[in-house]
Design a protein around this motif. Structure first.
Motif, mmCIF file in Angstrom:
data_model
loop_
_atom_site.group_PDB
_atom_site.id
_atom_site.type_symbol
_atom_site.label_atom_id
_atom_site.label_comp_id
_atom_site.label_asym_id
_atom_site.label_seq_id
_atom_site.Cartn_x
_atom_site.Cartn_y
_atom_site.Cartn_z
ATOM 1 N N VAL B 56 17.649 -0.014 -0.499
ATOM 2 C CA VAL B 56 16.307 0.204 0.051
ATOM 3 C C VAL B 56 15.230 0.062 -1.025
ATOM 4 O O VAL B 56 14.284 -0.705 -0.872
ATOM 5 C CB VAL B 56 16.210 1.580 0.741
ATOM 6 C CG1 VAL B 56 14.783 1.850 1.211
ATOM 7 C CG2 VAL B 56 17.182 1.646 1.915
ATOM 8 N N GLY B 62 17.553 -6.977 4.561
ATOM 9 C CA GLY B 62 18.177 -6.161 5.599
ATOM 10 C C GLY B 62 17.950 -4.673 5.454
ATOM 11 O O GLY B 62 18.198 -3.919 6.393
ATOM 12 N N SER B 63 17.491 -4.220 4.301
ATOM 13 C CA SER B 63 17.302 -2.781 4.118
ATOM 14 C C SER B 63 16.021 -2.325 4.810
ATOM 15 O O SER B 63 15.106 -3.117 5.014
ATOM 16 C CB SER B 63 17.260 -2.439 2.627
ATOM 17 O OG SER B 63 16.115 -3.007 2.039
ATOM 18 N N LEU B 64 15.978 -1.054 5.165
ATOM 19 C CA LEU B 64 14.826 -0.505 5.886
ATOM 20 C C LEU B 64 14.424 0.840 5.297
ATOM 21 O O LEU B 64 15.289 1.595 4.842
ATOM 22 C CB LEU B 64 15.179 -0.297 7.370
ATOM 23 C CG LEU B 64 15.470 -1.544 8.207
ATOM 24 C CD1 LEU B 64 16.019 -1.142 9.573
ATOM 25 C CD2 LEU B 64 14.230 -2.390 8.364
ATOM 26 N N PRO B 65 13.142 1.149 5.324
ATOM 27 C CA PRO B 65 12.672 2.428 4.787
ATOM 28 C C PRO B 65 12.799 3.570 5.785
ATOM 29 O O PRO B 65 12.659 3.364 6.981
ATOM 30 C CB PRO B 65 11.186 2.148 4.528
ATOM 31 C CG PRO B 65 10.815 1.157 5.591
ATOM 32 C CD PRO B 65 12.041 0.308 5.834
ATOM 33 N N VAL B 66 13.085 4.764 5.275
ATOM 34 C CA VAL B 66 13.042 5.974 6.096
ATOM 35 C C VAL B 66 12.189 6.994 5.348
ATOM 36 O O VAL B 66 12.458 7.323 4.194
ATOM 37 C CB VAL B 66 14.455 6.547 6.343
ATOM 38 C CG1 VAL B 66 14.371 7.836 7.156
ATOM 39 C CG2 VAL B 66 15.330 5.531 7.073
ATOM 40 N N LEU B 67 11.137 7.468 5.983
ATOM 41 C CA LEU B 67 10.137 8.304 5.311
ATOM 42 C C LEU B 67 10.697 9.667 4.909
ATOM 43 O O LEU B 67 11.373 10.325 5.692
ATOM 44 C CB LEU B 67 8.932 8.472 6.238
ATOM 45 C CG LEU B 67 7.713 9.192 5.677
ATOM 46 C CD1 LEU B 67 7.202 8.519 4.417
ATOM 47 C CD2 LEU B 67 6.608 9.225 6.728
ATOM 48 N N ARG B 93 1.486 -2.641 4.895
ATOM 49 C CA ARG B 93 2.015 -3.410 3.776
ATOM 50 C C ARG B 93 0.861 -4.059 3.024
ATOM 51 O O ARG B 93 0.000 -4.697 3.635
ATOM 52 C CB ARG B 93 2.952 -4.505 4.281
ATOM 53 C CG ARG B 93 4.232 -3.975 4.888
ATOM 54 C CD ARG B 93 5.138 -5.137 5.215
ATOM 55 N NE ARG B 93 6.350 -4.709 5.890
ATOM 56 C CZ ARG B 93 7.276 -5.557 6.337
ATOM 57 N NH1 ARG B 93 7.110 -6.875 6.162
ATOM 58 N NH2 ARG B 93 8.352 -5.106 6.941
ATOM 59 N N TYR B 289 -3.234 -6.992 4.478
ATOM 60 C CA TYR B 289 -2.718 -5.732 5.027
ATOM 61 C C TYR B 289 -2.335 -5.878 6.499
ATOM 62 O O TYR B 289 -3.048 -6.501 7.276
ATOM 63 C CB TYR B 289 -3.798 -4.652 4.943
ATOM 64 C CG TYR B 289 -4.015 -4.061 3.581
ATOM 65 C CD1 TYR B 289 -3.153 -3.086 3.087
ATOM 66 C CD2 TYR B 289 -5.094 -4.444 2.806
ATOM 67 C CE1 TYR B 289 -3.370 -2.511 1.845
ATOM 68 C CE2 TYR B 289 -5.319 -3.872 1.564
ATOM 69 C CZ TYR B 289 -4.457 -2.909 1.086
ATOM 70 O OH TYR B 289 -4.683 -2.341 -0.136
ATOM 71 N N PHE B 290 -1.241 -5.316 6.877
ATOM 72 C CA PHE B 290 -0.950 -5.092 8.300
ATOM 73 C C PHE B 290 0.004 -3.913 8.410
ATOM 74 O O PHE B 290 0.661 -3.538 7.442
ATOM 75 C CB PHE B 290 -0.393 -6.353 8.983
ATOM 76 C CG PHE B 290 1.019 -6.730 8.581
ATOM 77 C CD1 PHE B 290 1.288 -7.334 7.363
ATOM 78 C CD2 PHE B 290 2.083 -6.485 9.443
ATOM 79 C CE1 PHE B 290 2.582 -7.680 6.996
ATOM 80 C CE2 PHE B 290 3.387 -6.837 9.088
ATOM 81 C CZ PHE B 290 3.631 -7.435 7.866
ATOM 82 N N GLN B 291 0.033 -3.327 9.597
ATOM 83 C CA GLN B 291 0.815 -2.106 9.773
ATOM 84 C C GLN B 291 2.294 -2.372 9.520
ATOM 85 O O GLN B 291 2.846 -3.351 10.007
ATOM 86 C CB GLN B 291 0.594 -1.558 11.174
ATOM 87 C CG GLN B 291 1.066 -0.113 11.294
ATOM 88 C CD GLN B 291 0.692 0.504 12.628
ATOM 89 O OE1 GLN B 291 -0.417 0.337 13.105
ATOM 90 N NE2 GLN B 291 1.630 1.200 13.237
ATOM 91 N N PRO B 293 5.811 -2.577 10.114
ATOM 92 C CA PRO B 293 6.542 -2.491 11.379
ATOM 93 C C PRO B 293 7.880 -1.753 11.259
ATOM 94 O O PRO B 293 8.487 -1.429 12.286
ATOM 95 C CB PRO B 293 6.762 -3.955 11.765
ATOM 96 C CG PRO B 293 6.660 -4.719 10.491
ATOM 97 C CD PRO B 293 5.778 -3.947 9.566
ATOM 98 N N ASP B 294 8.321 -1.487 10.051
ATOM 99 C CA ASP B 294 9.598 -0.801 9.872
ATOM 100 C C ASP B 294 9.464 0.719 9.896
ATOM 101 O O ASP B 294 10.450 1.440 9.774
ATOM 102 C CB ASP B 294 10.255 -1.235 8.551
ATOM 103 C CG ASP B 294 10.783 -2.656 8.636
ATOM 104 O OD1 ASP B 294 11.146 -3.075 9.756
ATOM 105 O OD2 ASP B 294 10.824 -3.344 7.603
ATOM 106 N N LEU B 295 8.219 1.204 10.013
ATOM 107 C CA LEU B 295 8.008 2.657 10.084
ATOM 108 C C LEU B 295 7.224 2.980 11.348
ATOM 109 O O LEU B 295 6.466 2.151 11.840
ATOM 110 C CB LEU B 295 7.228 3.141 8.857
ATOM 111 C CG LEU B 295 7.970 3.075 7.525
ATOM 112 C CD1 LEU B 295 6.998 3.312 6.378
ATOM 113 C CD2 LEU B 295 9.097 4.105 7.480
ATOM 114 N N VAL B 296 7.416 4.184 11.844
ATOM 115 C CA VAL B 296 6.674 4.588 13.033
ATOM 116 C C VAL B 296 5.488 5.447 12.596
ATOM 117 O O VAL B 296 5.483 5.981 11.490
ATOM 118 C CB VAL B 296 7.592 5.372 14.003
ATOM 119 C CG1 VAL B 296 8.657 4.454 14.569
ATOM 120 C CG2 VAL B 296 8.244 6.560 13.307
#
Lengths: 492, 491
Positions: B56, B62-67, B93, B289-291, B293-296
């Motif tokens: 991560v 393929g990795s994704l962030p988790v807050l 981002r 910049y754009f939101q 998408p890998d986080l809610v």
């Protein structure tokens, strides 16, 4: 070629292996033999992991002998799209830029398949980074359609669709960003499912467009697709967009029929731009569902027609950011140059194919200062509009029906030089990704050219249960199923 | 927000024109979490390079962030401490290519930050607005080696990704600061808040607190902001102060010679004592910049916010106000006490009846030692009472206090053991008279008209009396006695 294995379903294989009636090794060999015999022609695989598969099958057999239950996919060979991370096994996305890279981890779906007893036979070809509708955009050459090797298998998951259609594996995984599972499923005459966004973890799926990507199954039967989806679905703490719910039970709902379900045929996706022979199959499918007890009507989703334009701003925008990390610094291809910046540029120039570059440029432009609101911002608003129209349609209907692809499989090279006509292939599938809903493609007869036609069943988010019930009914009613078997064997 | 009543103005030595310096600080603080912002890797400084990394934080495909929930909690706590509104927020981002950034974009809060609109009150009473305090991930660390040693001319570069993904909070202050001194006070105060809330260990030397300064100048009285330059590479409070003074001077000189200020990023050169332009290419950067998408979206519920509020400790400004009120002084007079964390001791000693000014004085001057915070406040109150009653001289009190720290013993015990007791007046007079008799020359000079000499000789005589009485004499009483004897001698 041998087809003795070809009619076996994943459900049958797993039952036999779990019961100790067949060994996983016995199950596996005919598939490896089929790959050996025909994949040089079709090029469904980027990499066949025969040795690892044999080892895994043997290990499963030892577990069965020791009295263990390897799980619901015991001994089921599976093909994996080559954008799913596999620990220690090259994962290329059919791109030169990932040359030599071996992921140090398994995608969540791969880990779940393995835990359920499935045996991976290899990594399947795709359009580079899943960008395309024909699998011609692969750095390693195109995949051919098993029904007619002069034609494309669809894309971007063309390798997985072809592998299942050709009997190289009973089931496979693909990814669907704008139709990349459903369209090749339709063109190859197999079942393909794009689950609700968030139902299946994306962890370990190499991202194309993060807000649209979703992993799903390919299978020869609706039941196998349901089984595979049950195994890979369900909450994953490694994916923040994963829905915090367990996987839905799907196999058990398939026999419920469609009595009382309300089915709407999407008017905007059955008229202009759809080949008449394909449109006719959709009409027949609707009639078949009505005969089976469903209520059928015409649905209107006006904004669906705007999907293609919105998609070709949103998906490239996200891709331009997702693909930035391929810069030659840490892994994959590096082309040396005088400065760091020049090295990055040279690596990306050499490593990416034309379609990927085209979309990176589109996306970069769509997000750039001064244009962002007019392009990316507007596309997001269109996305909201489409979602609203679908929500309205789902107030009247449980599921919707449309063609999966406007045409049957087209000849290799036919659209390669014309990106716009290629993009139009996904007009029926894209809206579902933009909205985050579920949809599947079920084979339903052939076109005038004798090639498979797929009918798309669309459902609202988490509407997999009614969707699979309708899918099963269509499968049962599909005309001339025997005629479309690619291996020439008639089905009873 | 208006700040100080009388801004600090700079008068040009060449033209005599009067300028105002306008400063806004952007402070990056590493959040003091056990793990990184989006993965479970340790958030730890100084480890072997590239050992605290995973798919991560390396941004592998393929990795994704988790807050990290704890990071969010600390950021919200800081926000509340700064009086910010805590909002529902999103991550975006920030896209740009740089080799120390594994994904070639940085995940940061952009148009919907967690904290907005706060204020930081400084010890002198001035208030500096906080525009926002948002979360973002840190980058890795480049070491350019060989050649010119900078990214464009080095022979090769090494990258340590241990820091990549470490949670940061960026505190964007409003341009309310008017001097280098105030800028330093702001950073010190912010550091106090970061420490008090546990949000960060705020070590400038380890880079867990980093300051960028936006500096502009304008003619005194003008309300328009001048063109600003952003100064980076400020590694200490001293650098911050020097850089601001240099940069203000540079800009004033440019403007006075009819030139324009170019908006740019400048780097502080500590050795050369000057700011230097960064690469101009940086200014043209479009971050697209754009939101993310890998986080809610982050939507803390009321319960969570209430728990954050309930966990807030007393902040430096509140502690200063409380101690100052108890002692009857201005908050600025107790800044040091609070900064050293000895305000609790002082307050308790005052509440136990200790004379406030003596308590503050001891805490400020005689207790900058380890273990001071563990002193029994009733003992401190007792000490200053003995001193006020004349039972201990200032010097004795100091000695007793030093012996109280770490021992837990009462001042009475220590004084008795040392034989400290107040000298009676007769004994003191005898000692002084004896000394006058023994030093006739010095005494004659002391009685003369040379004020300067007399000042010096006061010290001499007091010292001698102290020596003769083994420190038991009260210096003030000796001085008074000497003056009385001199007056008598001069008739």
């Amino acid at each position: 070629m041998s087809t003795s294995h070809g009619t076996a379903t994943a459900v049958d294989i797993a039952a036999a292996v779990r019961a100790g009636e067949r060994s996983a090794v016995e199950v596996l060999e005919p598939y490896l033999a089929a790959i050996e015999a025909r994949d040089a022609e079709l090029h469904a695989f980027n990499l066949v992991t025969a040795d690892e598969a044999r080892d895994a099958a043997a290990a499963l057999d030892r577990r069965v002998a020791a009295g263990e239950d390897p799980g619901p996919l015991a001994g089921v060979p599976v093909a994996l799209k080559d954008n799913l991370c596999t620990r220690g096994v090259p994962t290329t996305c059919s791109s030169r830029i990932l040359e030599g890279w071996r992921p140090p981890y398994d995608a969540t779906v791969v880990a779940r398949l393995t835990a359920a007893g499935a045996v991976s036979v290899g990594k399947t070809n795709l359009d580079e980074f899943a960008m395309g509708s024909s699998t011609e955009n692969s750095a390693f050459g195109p995949t051919r359609n098993p029904h007619d090797p002069t034609r494309v298998p669809g894309g971007s998951s063309g390798g997985s669709a072809a592998a299942v259609a050709a009997g190289f594996a009973p089931v496979a995984l693909g990814s669907d960003t704008g139709g990349s599972i459903r369209q090749p499923a339709a063109l190859c005459g197999v079942v393909g499912v794009k689950p609700t966004y968030g139902l299946v973890s994306r962890y370990g799926l190499v991202a194309f467009a993060s807000s649209l990507d979703q992993i799903g199954p390919f299978a020869t039967t609706v039941r196998d697709a349901a089984l595979l989806l049950e195994v890979i679905a369900g909450h994953d703490p490694c994916d923040s967009t994963s829905i915090p719910q367990p996987a839905p039970g799907l196999v058990d709902v398939l026999d419920r029929g469609v009595e009382g379900l309300r089915v709407g045929v999407i008017a905007e996706l059955t008229g202009e731009g759809i080949a008449p022979d394909v449109a006719r199959r959709v009409t027949e499918a609707a009639e078949a569902l009505e005969r089976a007890g469903a209520t059928v009507g015409e649905a209107s989703v006006p904004a669906a027609a705007l999907g293609l334009s919105a998609y070709y701003l949103i998906a490239p925008a996200e891709a331009s950011s997702n693909l930035a990390r391929y810069d030659g610094v840490r892994y994959g291809l590096r082309v040396d140059a005088r400065t760091t910046g020049e090295m990055m540029e040279a690596s990306r120039t050499a490593g990416f194919g034309d379609e990927v570059k085209r979309r990176i440029m589109l996306g970069t432009y769509a997000l750039s200062a001064g244009y962002r609101d007019a392009y990316y911002g507007k596309a997001l608003r269109v996305r909201t509009l489409i979602a609203r129209d679908f929500a309205a349609a789902y107030e009247r209907f449980d599921v919707l029906l449309s063609p999966t692809s406007p045409t049957t499989a087209f000849p290799i090279g036919d659209k390669a030089a014309d990106p716009l006509s290629m993009y139009l292939n996904d007009v029926c599938t894209i809206p579902t990704n933009l909205v985050g809903d579920a949809a599947m493609s079920v084979p339903f007869g052939t076109g005038d050219d004798g090639l498979p036609v797929g009918v798309q069943v669309l459902a609202p988010a988490l509407g997999e249960v009614p969707m699979f019930r309708v899918g099963a009914a269509l499968e049962a009613a599909a005309p001339g199923a025997a005629a479309v078997r690619p291996d020439g064997e008639e089905q009873p | 927000m208006s700040v100080t009543d009388d801004s600090v103005l700079v008068t040009s030595p060449t033209t005599g024109a009067v300028w105002e310096v306008v400063i806004g600080l952007e402070v990056h603080a590493e959040l003091h979490t056990a793990t990184k912002l989006f993965c479970a890797c340790p958030n730890s400084f100084g480890d072997e390079p590239n050992t605290n990394v995973c798919p991560v934080c390396l941004g592998l495909p393929g990795s994704l962030p988790v807050l990290n929930r704890r990071a969010v909690e600390l950021a919200m706590r800081l926000g509340r401490a700064l009086g910010c509104t805590v909002n529902d927020s999103t991550f975006a981002r920030k896209n740009y290519f740089y080799p120390d950034m594994p994904k070639d974009y940085q995940v940061s809060q952009y148009d919907e930050p967690v904290n907005t609109d706060g204020v930081l009150e400084l010890p002198d009473g001035s208030r500096v607005g906080i525009e926002r305090a948002h979360m973002e991930e840190d980058t890795g660390k480049n070491t350019h080696a060989g050649g010119g040693g900078r990214i464009h001319d080095a022979d090769y570069s090494l990258i340590d990704y241990n820091r990549a993904g470490v949670p940061l909070v960026e505190i964007v202050g409003r341009p309310d600061i008017r001097s280098a001194e105030q800028a330093k006070a702001y950073v010190e105060e912010l550091r106090g808040v970061l420490l008090a809330t546990g949000a960060s260990d705020a070590k400038m030397e380890e880079g867990s607190l980093r300051v960028d300064a936006n500096v502009s100048v304008r003619p005194a009285g003008s309300t328009e902001l001048g063109t600003r330059c952003e100064i980076k590479n400020l590694n200490s409070l001293r650098s911050l102060g020097r850089a601001i003074d240099y940069e203000a001077r540079r800009q004033i000189d440019l403007l006075e010679s009819g030139e324009r200020i170019r908006q740019e990023t400048r780097h502080w050169d500590e050795e050369g004592g000057r700011t230097r332009p960064g690469r101009s290419k940086e200014e043209a950067e479009d971050y697209r910049y754009f939101q993310e998408p890998d986080l809610v979206p982050l939507e803390p519920d009321a319960d969570w916010l209430a728990a954050v509020d309930a966990s807030l400790p007393a902040l430096p400004a509140q502690r200063r106000a409380r101690l100052a009120a108890a002692a009857g002084v201005a908050p600025g007079d107790v800044a040091l006490h609070v900064a050293r964390g000895l305000d609790g001791l002082a307050l308790a000693a005052i509440e136990a009846g200790g004379d406030p000014s003596r308590v503050l004085n001891h805490v400020e001057h005689n207790l900058a030692v380890e273990g001071a915070e563990a002193l029994d406040p009733t003992h401190l109150a007792e000490l200053v009472r003995l001193e006020a009653d004349g039972a201990l001289t200032a010097t004795q009190a100091k000695t007793v206090l030093a012996n109280m720290v770490g021992s837990g013993r009462s001042p009475g015990d220590i004084a008795a053991e040392r034989g400290f007791e107040a000298m009676d007046t007769g004994a003191l007079e005898a000692a002084v008279d004896e000394l006058i008799a023994a030093k006739p020359d010095e005494w004659a000079e002391f009685c003369g008209d040379d004020e300067r000499k007399r000042g010096k000789l006061t010290g001499f005589f007091v010292g001698q009396v102290m020596k003769a009485t083994k420190g038991q004499a009260d210096g003030k009483a000796v001085t008074a006695l000497l003056d009385a004897r001199r007056d008598a001698a001069r008739g």
